[in-house]
Scaffold this active site. Structure first.
Site, PDB file in Angstrom:
ATOM      1  N   GLY A 139      95.765 120.851 -23.842  1.00  0.00           N
ATOM      2  CA  GLY A 139      95.491 119.340 -23.287  1.00  0.00           C
ATOM      3  C   GLY A 139      96.557 118.507 -24.348  1.00  0.00           C
ATOM      4  O   GLY A 139      96.457 116.903 -24.449  1.00  0.00           O
ATOM      5  N   ARG A 166      95.141 122.856 -34.304  1.00  0.00           N
ATOM      6  CA  ARG A 166      95.900 122.489 -34.637  1.00  0.00           C
ATOM      7  C   ARG A 166      96.480 120.732 -34.648  1.00  0.00           C
ATOM      8  O   ARG A 166      97.062 120.642 -34.872  1.00  0.00           O
ATOM      9  CB  ARG A 166      96.835 123.447 -36.106  1.00  0.00           C
ATOM     10  N   LYS A 221      90.082 115.326 -35.054  1.00  0.00           N
ATOM     11  CA  LYS A 221      89.676 116.557 -36.232  1.00  0.00           C
ATOM     12  C   LYS A 221      89.838 117.657 -34.878  1.00  0.00           C
ATOM     13  O   LYS A 221      89.491 117.348 -33.349  1.00  0.00           O
ATOM     14  CB  LYS A 221      89.130 117.086 -36.662  1.00  0.00           C
ATOM     15  N   GLU A 234      89.007 125.449 -30.806  1.00  0.00           N
ATOM     16  CA  GLU A 234      88.867 127.840 -31.107  1.00  0.00           C
ATOM     17  C   GLU A 234      87.162 127.457 -31.403  1.00  0.00           C
ATOM     18  O   GLU A 234      86.224 127.630 -31.258  1.00  0.00           O
ATOM     19  CB  GLU A 234      89.634 127.742 -32.474  1.00  0.00           C
TER      20      GLU A 234
END
Lengths: 343, 423
Positions: free
Chosen positions: A49, A89, A285, A289
């Site tokens: 997304g 990231r 953030k 994962e």
């Protein structure tokens, strides 16, 4: 007999490439003559997304609707390299690059508008709901499209290219000391399981997942990430395994490599924790994962809580659980087992 | 937090396309006049290739080109080290290593043709256990690239004073854990369309996690400039780390560039299993000590990750395992050693949670075992040790903001009120 148990699992996850490797994301932005905009970045949306998140960030900054933003990604002819879709990231790092690029283009737009509105400072200009105007002076505002179009006639264009690099240092090769990742994500999950003591089969009934995402740019997508992660975590804990014999995969097919189906995925309850990360876009953030880290631990600890056997080798297959139950009975005796399991 | 769009539940921009079946995955795109490509893969885990004979394959009607290592200009690729060959020339290191590729008029012909490629293998003994492979006398699997040892990477983490830590410990729990090899099991097997466009540029349409990396590896292998290669990402049907390493991109690009014909390739599920990376199986040896107040005081951990046949991301994965080995807990005295070891198993690489996924089995089991030994609840054991702002990790890093661990546990507390049937 079916026995129930509850288990807790906590996890943490350093996001970004880490270990001092330059984690760079880049984005191009163009504000068009009709007040819509394009964001261009190499970041591939692999289903997590990210493109929607970038549209939200750009729309927020420009006072537009997300559908006014086109996000172009993953094409080496048209987008700047923005690193890999990995390491949790893109929301953080590429989100920061998009934010920087949008703000760069916006800054010149605000300067131009301040001049047009005879306002002494660009800080007095706001972008809101498709309009650009002077804060607190409703007589000085116009549709953003008009402003951008007029600006072109004066030779002004609002385009930008920016990059953002996460902070990280390499760890020392002798003692491992350093600040390898930033930011870190945290989460905890509770698993409720039911273990069939005759078959050894574990059914995960419910997972309650609490994850600190800094700021949820899109809560629905946060829930989606967690749901997918829990499903993968249940597969990791209970059924998935590449079986090898002298390097040969014995089960290279979905008939023999078992992944969770709809019947294996538990009821998932999501709790979004927002502990702002000041270096992230709007405090955000990553989550992709870390969302799967606690699941397997919560399930394994719940199995122990249900039947008193500790599985130390994944996956926790029915065979392993039955063997552990037999071993436990042998160790503690018939009565011991009953005492442990039935009381 | 008074944003208008950030924090809202807007629809995904790709949602309707996927729901309505309008999205194009790489298997869905074609080009007039395209040829089909297929790859011959090694059935052996470790072998020396004496010769490859492609005559019978090339003679099959409908076959347009047969490619082996000698046709690849720069025959190497890899994310950290270029230690994988596009087509293997001499040494097979794992089952599934690509040896020859065929372009043919139909997929059926291409697959028939690869079955006619004759490979003369000298089968070698394999190393399948990482703890055997890391012994000093084990034969080196990559002597040229990675030196005389199969230990590809080792990270020690040292902090505090272990002896002081064990002295303070009232309870010590020591246990061995094992995690298994996983496949990413994405639903869409690898597929690619490669062709030379009207500008004379090589275009590769693929589902990848990193188009720009793929472009660099294709350009390097074929001896082209970045500006001559376009990688365009199609919709990605799941990735999870399994689309980081190169799969079919270079082989398809090589055949398209050489033959000046569009090349379409699609893995079967079995080929997908045989060719992409796996999650590292890990062995985790843990010894954890706590005071009677439930404060963690010492951790000694040894983690061994099976890297398989090629390095891929292994150094980074086992480094991540070491850095996360404590769990989200303050432990003042730690001795952690994490190893990546080359074997002849399928190569391990990136997979969601990348080395932080395995140690959680060990550190969270240890927490419950310590809690039980100390008569504390699992929740209480954790609350006494979790990271807060200002905490220092095993690598000496101070956490300066956004440490939501306590809030997560607080949110879960109501769900931990009941006890299971075993207690």
């Amino acid at each position: 007999m079916k026995k129930r148990g509850i288990g807790l699992g906590c996890g943490w996850y350093g996001t970004g490439y880490g270990n001092g490797f330059p984690d760079v994301s880049s984005a191009f932005v163009e504000i068009h003559d009709d007040g819509s905009a394009t964001v261009s970045t190499g970041a591939v949306d692999v289903g997590q997304g990210s493109s929607t998140v970038f549209a939200q960030i750009a729309a927020e900054e420009l006072g537009l609707e997300p559908q006014d933003i086109t996000v172009i990604t993953g094409d080496t002819d048209t987008t700047p390299d923005s690193g890999t879709s990995a390491a949790t990231r893109h929301t953080y790092n590429t989100g920061n690059a998009v934010l920087k690029a949008v703000r760069e283009a916006k800054e010149r737009l605000l300067d131009h508008a301040a001049h047009e509105f005879s306002c002494t400072s660009a800080q007095g200009i706001e972008l809101k709901e498709g309009w650009i105007g002077v804060i607190g002076d409703p007589s000085r505002r116009q549709p953003l499209a008009d402003m951008v179009f007029q600006a072109r006639l004066h030779g002004e264009r609002f385009i930008s290219a920016e990059s953002s690099t996460a902070r990280t240092t390499p760890v020392d090769r002798e003692n491992g000391q350093g600040a390898p990742y930033w930011p870190y994500a945290f989460g905890a999950q509770v698993a409720e399981v039911e273990v069939d003591t005759e078959t050894g089969l574990v059914q995960v009934l419910r997972i309650i997942a609490a994850h600190d995402v800094g700021r949820a740019i899109n809560p629905t997508q946060v829930e989606g990430q967690i749901a997918g992660a829990v499903a993968q975590g249940v597969g990791y804990a209970l059924m998935e395994e590449v079986e090898l014999h002298e390097g040969v995969i014995k089960n290279p097919a979905f008939s023999s490599y078992l992944i969770p189906t709809a019947l294996d995925v538990p009821n998932i309850q999501t709790i979004i924790v927002e502990e702002e990360e000041i270096t992230g876009p709007y405090g955000a953030k990553g989550l992709g994962e870390p969302a799967m880290v606690p699941t397997l631990a919560a399930v394994v600890n719940a199995i122990y809580d249900a039947v008193g056997v500790r599985i130390t080798s994944l996956p926790a297959t029915p065979e392993k659980i039955l063997a552990a139950l037999v071993e436990k009975e042998r160790t503690f005796g018939e009565g011991g087992m009953r005492q442990n399991i039935d009381s | 937090m008074n944003e208008a769009v950030v924090g809202t539940r807007i629809e995904r921009e790709d949602g309707w396309g996927k729901v309505l079946g309008e999205t194009h995955f790489p298997a869905d795109v074609n080009r007039p006049g395209e040829l089909y490509g297929a790859v011959l893969r090694s059935p052996h885990a470790h072998a020396h290739i004496r010769s490859v004979n492609v005559r019978a394959a090339a003679a099959l009607p409908g076959v347009v080109g047969v490619f082996t290592a000698e046709n690849v200009p720069h025959n190497a690729h890899g994310v950290l080290f270029r230690d994988q060959q596009v087509l293997v020339s001499e040494c097979v290191r794992m089952v599934g290593d690509p040896i020859a590729a065929v372009a043919a008029e139909t997929e059926k012909i291409a697959r028939e043709a690869i079955a006619r490629v004759e490979v003369d293998y000298e089968i070698l003994p394999g190393l399948f256990d990482p703890e055997e492979a890391m012994k000093p006398d084990a034969p080196a699997l990559h002597p040229d690239m990675h030196g005389p040892s199969n230990v590809l990477y080792h990270l020690p983490i040292r902090r505090g004073d272990m002896q002081a830590g064990w002295t303070k410990a009232d309870v010590v729990v020591e246990k061995e854990y094992r995690t298994q090899m996983l496949d990413h099991a994405f639903l869409q097997p690898e597929a690619v369309l490669a062709y030379v466009d009207e500008r004379g540029h090589l275009v590769v349409k693929v589902a990848t996690q990193y188009a720009h990396y793929d472009r660099g590896e294709i350009a390097h292998a074929l001896g082209l400039k970045y500006s001559q290669v376009r990688v365009k990402t199609m919709a990605v049907g799941g990735a999870f780390g399994g689309r980081e390493d190169i799969s079919l991109q270079i082989i398809a690009g090589l055949m398209a560039w050489t033959l000046r014909k569009p090349i379409k390739m699609e893995n079967t599920r079995t080929e997908s299993f045989l060719s992409h990376s796996k999650r590292h199986p890990m062995r985790l040896y843990y010894k954890t000590g706590a005071t009677k107040d439930g404060k963690l005081v010492a951790l000694e951990a040894k983690i061994i990750g099976d890297a398989g046949a090629y390095s891929s991301w292994s150094p980074n994965v086992v480094r991540k395992a070491a850095i996360h080995a404590t769990g989200p807990y303050e432990i003042p005295n730690v001795q952690i050693d994490s190893y990546a070891v080359l074997t002849n198993n399928p190569y391990s690489g990136a997979m969601r949670a990348f080395g932080a996924a395995q140690p959680v089995l060990a550190y969270e089991s240890q927490m419950d075992l310590l809690a039980e030994a100390l008569g504390l609840s699992p929740l209480e054991m954790r609350l006494r040790n979790i990271f807060h702002v200002g905490s220092v990790t095993a690598t000496g890093q101070m956490l300066t903001s956004s440490v939501g661990m306590a809030k997560c546990l607080q949110a879960l507390t109501p769900y931990l009120a009941t006890k299971g049937d075993a207690s």
